[in-house]
Design an enzyme around this catalytic site. Structure first.
Site, PDB file in Angstrom:
ATOM      1  CE  LYS A  96      -3.430   2.494   2.504  1.00 20.22           C
ATOM      2  NZ  LYS A  96      -3.152   3.098   3.812  1.00 20.22           N
ATOM      3  CB  ALA A 184      -7.713   7.847   4.557  1.00 22.87           C
ATOM      4  N   GLY A 185     -10.261   8.430   6.303  1.00 23.58           N
ATOM      5  CA  GLY A 185     -11.069   9.454   6.432  1.00 23.58           C
ATOM      6  C   GLY A 185     -12.629   8.973   7.163  1.00 23.58           C
TER       7      GLY A 185
END
Lengths: 257, 336
Positions: A96, A184-185
């Site tokens: 990643k 993410a997020g």
């Protein structure tokens, strides 16, 4: 079944392994999430040949596939070096790829990202790039050899959900055959459900689970949300309308007065 | 009863003292040449903050830790009980809210109240959490005081003696050797920490301050005489010699952001140690063969050692059983 570089994956939830209060909590959260892939940051936990062995042993005992990441890398060279280390430690071509461009938002440096992706793909890595929802960047990453994209929902750890739903829909529409994993997020399970309903293939969650009051319960909640979102996507949602659309026709109803 | 305690870190010395105070005949054997080399206690922060620890620990740590403050205050006059402070910079204020939600026993302070309590931080933060019942101590002074008190009680603390429970078969042994006990306790792992000592005589912080940050939470503990301890990194590693530039950057930046005067501080020492932890990061008293092991204090050495020492002494001398910290059968206690 979701295919990631030729590997069939049953669960559409990926889990990060950082910021848990203990390895025991991490282990329980991984079980509760029913995930088959966990991401591991090499950078912070490493340090020497022997160091960190106990932590790696714990990760290996989870019996899930490991997706090492290059978290915290700010340059192409750093990211490529970390990817090499990760391949050695975990014996996997998966990486990643994160190249951070800005420290406050941890926004990806998309220029460095495409460059690092090109280098690593050429070396035989199977790259999962952490990117924005930018369509042109996505095209460059695919041209570099990536077959999976990991656009952000919002800045890492912010818990804000899908900031640009329109942009993600556009990505989905343009790259129908490419695996899209929201990275993410995300803050709450409904964010994950929304991502899957929108047609994204999977989500990666870390902070939202690790820092929850009860990480194990939250992992289970995300697992349910991902399943609900995917099932809804397969079922096909109705279009939103501006006016009420009665499910029982008005014509033919009896006059009561 | 004659008891040998192996290890002169905070766990070993507190165990020895609890035993000696109960009338046992005790000796302490330590492999290294002096206190400074006897494991990670020397590099500890010395915070006695059981309620702050609720943020990332279980209530057991709070329960055991709460016992420790009066224990230290009764035995070490340098124990300071002026509470601890938790602050966050403006843009990390969400961290402060989350911290408040997870912990307890604190008062919320506004800018003026913070300035009144800790004048050096006046005007620098708009909100803070104050944990009035918490305390801190200088770990090095505390360890020396424990040794002195043990000697007064007739306990010999012998350095440079490499011993193990296996070598002392047939004797009553409490092993408090941290990560060195890994052969007997294979589920132990190392969590490395790096710290700094800074000298800044013109700054007069009176109590420990935690600065919350989503990635780099740091604390600053006043050691008196203008000396400050800044810590500590948490790295899953059992390699305890290297200190990374990144960690130093992070610790120094956090101290500087807490108060710009730290930019002028003198770097007195950079240190590193490896904490021993079990998979759930909770401490254990475990019997292996004839020996009792007290281990896995993780980053809570000074906070938890007195409560564990008390229980270990009562286990050994009176045959008592403390289910909350003793696991003889199950390797891994289920999570609360």
């Amino acid at each position: 079944m979701l295919q990631l570089y030729g590997v069939g994956v049953g669960s559409r939830l990926l889990l990060g392994t950082a910021r848990y209060s203990s390895p025991a909590v991490l282990t329980e959260a991984v079980r509760a999430s029913r995930t088959e892939i966990v991401t591991v940051s090499l950078r912070r936990e490493s340090g020497g040949e022997r160091s960190g062995q106990a932590f790696w042993a714990l990760i290996r005992e989870l019996n899930v596939r490991v997706l090492p990441n290059t978290a915290g890398c700010h340059s192409v060279k750093e990211a490529v070096t970390t990817a090499h280390m990760a391949r050695e430690v975990f014996g996997t071509p998966w990486i990643k790829l994160e190249v951070i461009g800005e420290d406050d938002t941890l926004q990806p440096d998309v220029f460095g990202l495409t460059e690092a992706a090109r280098i690593l793909c050429a070396e035989g890595f199977e790259v999962f790039p952490y990117t924005t929802e930018d369509l042109v960047v996505a095209e460059r990453l695919l041209a570099a050899g990536c077959r999976v994209l990991m656009p952000w929902g919002a800045p890492i750890g912010s818990g804000r959900g899908l900031n640009n739903l329109f942009g993600l829909r556009t990505l989905r529409a343009h790259f129908a055959g490419v695996a899209l994993i929201i990275d993410a997020g995300l803050g709450v399970p409904s964010h994950a459900a929304q991502a899957l309903e929108t047609g994204c293939d999977a989500v990666l969650v870390n902070t939202a689970v690790a820092q929850a009051g009860n990480p194990v319960l939250m992992a289970a909640a995300f697992a349910q949300a991902v399943e609900a979102g995917r099932t809804a996507y397969e079922a096909g949602a109705i279009e939103a309308r501006d006016f009420a659309s009665p499910s029982t026709p008005v014509v033919g109803t009896a006059f009561l007065r | 009863m004659r008891v040998t305690v192996i290890g002169a870190g905070v766990a070993g010395l507190t165990c020895a003292l609890e035993l000696a105070e109960r009338g046992a005949s005790v000796e302490v054997l330590e492999r290294s040449s002096g206190l400074a080399a006897a494991g990670c206690s020397w590099f500890s922060g010395g915070m006695l903050a059981p309620w702050c620890e609720l943020e990332s620990s279980t209530p057991l740590v709070t329960q055991l830790g709460a016992e420790s403050i009066p224990w230290w205050a009764a035995r070490f006059p340098g124990t300071v009980t002026r509470g601890t402070l938790v602050v966050a910079h403006g843009r990390d204020v969400a961290e402060l809210k989350q911290f408040a939600r997870r912990t307890g026993e604190f008062q919320e302070l506004d800018r003026e109240q913070l300035g009144a309590l800790e004048p050096e931080l006046g005007g620098r933060f708009s909100r803070a959490l104050y944990f009035p019942r918490e305390g801190h101590l200088d770990p090095r002074a505390a360890l020396r005081a424990l040794v002195q008190r043990l000697e007064e009680l007739g306990v010999s603390v012998r350095f440079g003696v490499d011993a193990s429970a296996a070598m002392l078969a047939g004797r009553a042994v409490i092993d408090c050797t941290g990560l060195a006990a890994r052969t007997a306790l294979p589920d132990l792992r190392g969590v490395k920490g790096e710290m700094l000592l800074l000298g800044l005589p013109e700054l007069a912080l009176r109590r420990p301050v935690r600065v919350l940050h989503p990635r780099l939470p740091v604390y600053v503990v006043p050691r008196g005489d203008g000396v400050y301890m800044v810590g500590a990194s948490m790295i899953e590693s059992d390699e305890g010699t290297r200190i990374s530039a990144r960690s130093m950057l992070e610790l120094l930046s956090a101290a500087y952001a807490l108060h710009p005067a730290f930019g002028e501080a003198q770097v007195l020492e950079i240190g590193t140690g490896v904490r021993a932890a079990f998979p759930d990061n909770l401490p254990r008293i475990r019997r292996v063969g004839e020996a009792l092991y007290v281990n896995g204090l993780y980053r809570h050495g000074f906070l938890l050692a007195p409560a564990l020492a008390r229980r270990a002494a009562q286990t050994l001398l009176d045959g008592q059983h403390f289910a909350e910290v003793t696991d003889e059968d199950s390797r891994q206690r289920r999570l609360a």
